[in-house]
Structures are given as structure tokens and as C-alpha cells.
Design an enzyme around this catalytic site. Structure first.
Site, PDB file in Angstrom:
ATOM      1  N   HIS A   1      22.293  16.548 -14.837  1.00 25.49           N
ATOM      2  CA  HIS A   1      22.586  14.641 -14.733  1.00 25.49           C
ATOM      3  C   HIS A   1      22.674  13.636 -12.994  1.00 25.49           C
ATOM      4  O   HIS A   1      22.802  15.243 -12.632  1.00 25.49           O
ATOM      5  CB  HIS A   1      23.183  14.349 -15.644  1.00 25.49           C
ATOM      6  CG  HIS A   1      24.967  14.458 -14.889  1.00 25.49           C
ATOM      7  ND1 HIS A   1      25.521  14.323 -13.883  1.00 25.49           N
ATOM      8  CD2 HIS A   1      25.776  15.367 -15.405  1.00 25.49           C
ATOM      9  CE1 HIS A   1      26.791  14.602 -13.750  1.00 25.49           C
ATOM     10  NE2 HIS A   1      26.608  15.423 -14.690  1.00 25.49           N
TER      11      HIS A   1
ATOM     12  N   GLU B   1      29.155  18.330 -21.656  1.00 23.78           N
ATOM     13  CA  GLU B   1      29.534  19.118 -20.341  1.00 23.78           C
ATOM     14  C   GLU B   1      31.608  19.928 -21.465  1.00 23.78           C
ATOM     15  O   GLU B   1      31.497  19.401 -22.067  1.00 23.78           O
ATOM     16  CB  GLU B   1      30.838  18.274 -19.626  1.00 23.78           C
ATOM     17  CG  GLU B   1      31.417  18.489 -17.926  1.00 23.78           C
ATOM     18  CD  GLU B   1      29.876  20.325 -17.736  1.00 23.78           C
ATOM     19  OE1 GLU B   1      29.670  20.921 -18.466  1.00 23.78           O
ATOM     20  OE2 GLU B   1      29.327  20.319 -16.550  1.00 23.78           O
TER      21      GLU B   1
END
Length: 518
Positions: free
Chosen positions: A83, A157
Site C-alpha cells: 500500500h 498486516e
């Protein structure tokens, strides 16, 4: 929106394929594809991994064999993207799997740059982490494509539990030794009864099963720093000790090629490129969170004159496209003060080295430096292996037409000879980097791509069996950083970076397997 719930990966402790290697990293022979192996520290009982084992109070490093990757019917390419910059990235706050940060304006711009880079590329599907910062990046890159995004919780994550939300200095003050272990020994880091990195590796392995079973040939995956590291590492058989060794920058792109085996079973896997970023890969910054002042840059020469008019053993100069590619590489490196350039004596390598040298020494005229630069030029025979490859039953292969995993096709005696010669080159390069003439040193290496691949293997402390797991294109660069100095462990900043070639770079989703188009 399609969502996938978490799944559990079970690693079988079958005595027939459970091994212990206290100090070496090995990989299975490609002729035995039934089991995928990774080198990993002992696993956490909080996930599906093995129960913790201790020897004299210390966790041991073991080699586990897990369920094989599912077979595939046709070649598949998977493109991983991290990202864009988030608000917590900007603040230096530990994010983990929390979902309170969003993309900054810079992060939105990075995602847009990635969208432009991939706009003409063909994707069949897009998997995304459900966390806002990743999902928003995926939405920007995916654009107006009609196919729905697939969100998968396993792509979130790394779970960092009590660390999440803390600024780094707060984590150090509150957790002391645990925070220090997170920095220097992440594979054995324990918090709140969990081993986050080990859990992450198991989760990444589970993700690969879902991605490979999806009916698609070109897949975009948008996720996060740590999980993308784990995806790359588990794909090519590396364990948790490689955390923070294969860098993933904001909106960095990594590409993996999966090739089916004729007899079925786990596919052959090749890391086509690592961490191709929207910004320059040689920009000042850190490697794995640490500042670095020592660097080796592996620069592949450009395309050579066609071998259709000459034997593959002939020493060929670059053609016009190759010259342009070398000039592009020299321009990219202009922002970096190069200490020395070491090349193979082959014409294409030497020509590339000379172009880089001339541009470096004209840095003051080109506005990149206030004074002229002096670059030391050297040639070493160890950087060329054409004579070794010629001894193969299949002969040498033209550099400009190398498919992913091409080194796997050579006999063991050939890859052993290449590996042994690369060891000599590696020691010479470390000696060059260790010279005390400069506190900060950058060495550019221009050699045969097989030697470059082997040098990356030495940097990662691998064996020759891994050589088929990496790929390099003509005109590419790969960057090896040494944040702890030349005697310390190397960190791979990027592999096969070609964005600097502009219109002459190879598209991300272009298949190099059997000349097929995705």
C-alpha cells in the site's frame, strides 16, 4: 465485494520428512517437488505451526516440510504491491494489523503512480487486504476494471498485539528488551504469548494456496510490508530469519512466476522482480529500518547484437537498444556517488561500465554534483561464466532471451561451477567494499546475469539450488545494502528493477514463458 475468511495451515510432523539442520539452509532438489520446504525458526503453538522447542533455553532453527503448493494447469504470474504511505507510516507509529490509519496525500499519489504503471497491464483478479490503507490502494490501482476485488483477511498486516499504535520510542520505553528483540531478532520475538513473525509465515503460506487455486493467470495482490515479505519468502522457500531482508517499500511491486510441471505437483517458482518502486531505488533511506552507507549495485548490460549472425560463444557488443539501456542506467545512478565499477572483460559489460563511468565523471557538468567525480574502473574474469555455460549439453543462452528459471535447465556440474566461481567474485567484492579509503562506498558490478544471480544468493547466504529462483532482464539493476557494514548481513533493496528504462522496460504482466501473452 468478495471476502475470504481466514484458514488454518497445518504443518505435518511426519518423521519421514522432518529434518534438523543447525547451521545451514537447504532447498529440495527440483526433481523432488512433492514437498515445499522452508528454513524457519521453531514455530509458535499459538498458530498452526509446531510446538515450541527449546535447547539450553534457546529456540532452535529447524527445517520444516509443509504441504506442497497446489499444482497449476498453466503459467501464472502474481504481482504483489504494498500500500501507499499511510498516516501512521508518516508518524512513525507501529501499525501491525490495526485499521486506524489511512493513506496520506503522498500515499494516494504513490498509488496513482502505480496505477499508471500498471494501467495497460492485464489482470484476471485482484486480492486485497481488508485494511483501509491497503484496500484504498487496491481500489486506486484497480480503477474501472469490472472484476470485483477479493478481500482476504489472511492478507492483513502482521499482528503485533500490544505494540500496535505505539510510537517507536514509546515501544522502546514500555517494553524494553522485547522491543529490542523485535528490532534485532524478529523471528524469535514474543509478545502477549505470540510469535508474530512465525504466525505471519504460516498465514502467508495459506494465502498462496488460495491464490494458486483461483482460476486466473495474472493476479494482482495488494497488501502490506511484512505480509508481502512473507509471501515472497514462503514462495521461494525462505524462513522467518529472512524477515526485513527482502524489502517492500510503499507501492513497491514484486513479481513471481509460477510454472506448471509436466508431471504435476508443486509448480516451479521464480522471483521475477522485487520491490520495483514508484521512486528511485537508490534514493537515500534505510534498509530494513537501518541506515546504510555500503552498497553493491548489480547492473545488467543491455541487449547485444543478434546471435543469429554469430555463435553464442562470440563476444558481442551491445546493439542500439542496449546502448540506450546502458545510458538509462547511468542516468539513474547519477544521483549516487559511485566509488568503483567492476566489470567482466566481455564487450557488452565493459561498454556498460564505461557509459556509467563517463556519466559519473561528468556529474558536475550535469548538475548532479559540485565537483567532478573520480570512479575507479576494474575488470575481473570471475564475473563472466560464458565459458562454463558453453560446456553444457544445451550450450550458452542469449542473455536477452532468458526465460524465468532458466538456470534450472543446466546440469548440476554447470551450476556448481558457476556457483564456485561466483564465491570468488563475492569475496573480492566484499573486500572492495571493505576498503578504508571511504567511509561510505558504492560499488557497481557489471557481469553475466548468472553471476549476478549467484551473487544475490551469496548475499542471502543461500546455496546453488536457489539460483533458478531469481530472474534478471537486460538493462536491469539490483541493489544490495549492508547496513551493518560489509561483514554484516546483506539486505536486498530491489531485484531486476527496470522502471528507469521507460518505454524500453518489460511490462509487469508480460509473460516470458513460451512467449505467451497473459
Amino acid at each position: 465485494m468478495i471476502s475470504i475468511t481466514p484458514t488454518t495451515l497445518v504443518l505435518h510432523r511426519n518423521p519421514s520428512f522432518f529434518f534438523f539442520f543447525p547451521s545451514t539452509t537447504t532447498r529440495p532438489n527440483p526433481s523432488f517437488p512433492s514437498f515445499f520446504t522452508i528454513r524457519s525458526s521453531s514455530a509458535s503453538s499459538s498458530t498452526s505451526l509446531q510446538e515450541l522447542e527449546k535447547e539450553q533455553g534457546e529456540l532452535r532453527s529447524e527445517l520444516y516440510a509443509s504441504a506442497p503448493f497446489p499444482p497449476i494447469k498453466s503459467a501464472k504470474r502474481v504481482i504483489l504491491v504494498r500500500h501507499g504511505q499511510s498516516t501512521w507510516n508518516e508518524e512513525g507509529r507501529i501499525q501491525g494489523s490495526s485499521d486506524f490509519s489511512v493513506l496520506t496525500k503522498k500515499g494516494e499519489a504513490q498509488a496513482e503512480t502505480s496505477r499508471q504503471m500498471l494501467i495497460d497491464d492485464s489482470f484476471d483478479a485482484c486480492f486485497s487486504s481488508p485494511l483501509i490503507r491497503s484496500k484504498r490502494t487496491a481500489e486506486i490501482i484497480w480503477g474501472s476494471r469490472e472484476t470485483e476485488l477479493i478481500t482476504d483477511s489472511d492478507l492483513r498486516e502482521i499482528d503485533l498485539y500490544s505494540f500496535q499504535g505505539l510510537l517507536k520510542h514509546e515501544g522502546k520505553a514500555k517494553f524494553g528488551p522485547a522491543f529490542r528483540q523485535w528490532q534485532v531478532d524478529a523471528a524469535n520475538f514474543n509478545i502477549d504469548g505470540h510469535y508474530p513473525v512465525r504466525e505471519l509465515w504460516a498465514r502467508a503460506r495459506s494465502c498462496w494456496t488460495k491464490i494458486l487455486l483461483h482460476e486466473s493467470r495474472s493476479v494482482l495482490v495488494v497488501a502490506h510490508n511484512a505480509v508481502n515479505q512473507a509471501l515472497v519468502a514462503t514462495a521461494i522457500g525462505l524462513g522467518t530469519e529472512y524477515f526485513r531482508i527482502l524489502l517492500q517499500s510503499n507501492c513497491g511491486v514484486s513479481v513471481l512466476d509460477f510454472t506448471p510441471q509436466p508431471e504435476g505437483g508443486s509448480p516451479f517458482i521464480c522471483l521475477n522482480r522485487l520491490n520495483q518502486t514508484p521512486n528511485s531505488p537508490i534514493a537515500a533511506g534505510s534498509s530494513g529500518g537501518r541506515k546504510t552507507s555500503n552498497r553493491i549495485i548489480l547492473a545488467c548490460h543491455g541487449y547485444t547484437q543478434s546471435n543469429t549472425e554469430a555463435s553464442t560463444s562470440e563476444d558481442l557488443p551491445m546493439n542500439m537498444l542496449g546502448i540506450i539501456q546502458s545510458q538509462k542506467t547511468a542516468e539513474l545512478l547519477l544521483d549516487l556517488k559511485v566509488s568503483s565499477i567492476i566489470s567482466s572483460p566481455k564487450k557488452a559489460c565493459f561498454e556498460t561500465a564505461m557509459v556509467i563511468s563517463r556519466v559519473q565523471e561528468a556529474a558536475d557538468c550535469l548538475g548532479a554534483d559540485c565537483v567532478p567525480r573520480y570512479v575507479e574502473m576494474k575488470q575481473i574474469e570471475y564475473l563472466d561464466v560464458e565459458n562454463i555455460l558453453q560446456q553444457s549439453d544445451r550450450g550458452a543462452t542469449e542473455v536477452s532471451s532468458l526465460p524465468p528459471g532458466w538456470l534450472n535447465k543446466y546440469e548440476d556440474r554447470i551450476t556448481s561451477a558457476v556457483w564456485n566461481q561466483s564465491e570468488k567474485a563475492w569475496q573480492l567484492l566484499l573486500g572492495e567494499l571493505s576498503a578504508e579509503s571511504e567511509p561510505s562506498k558504492t560499488v557497481v558490478v557489471v557481469g553475466h546475469p548468472a553471476i549476478h544471480i549467484a551473487l544475490m544468493g551469496h548475499c542471502l547466504n543461500l546455496t546453488k539450488e536457489w539460483m533458478g529462483s531469481f530472474h534478471l532482464d537486460a538493462g536491469s539493476i539490483s541493489v544490495l545494502d549492508f547496513p551493518d557494514g560489509p561483514s554484516g548481513r546483506g539486505v536486498i533493496r530491489c531485484i531486476n528493477y527496470t522502471a528507469h528504462l521507460g518505454r524500453w522496460s518489460i511490462p509487469i504482466t508480460r509473460s516470458t514463458v513460451d512467449d505467451e501473452e497473459f
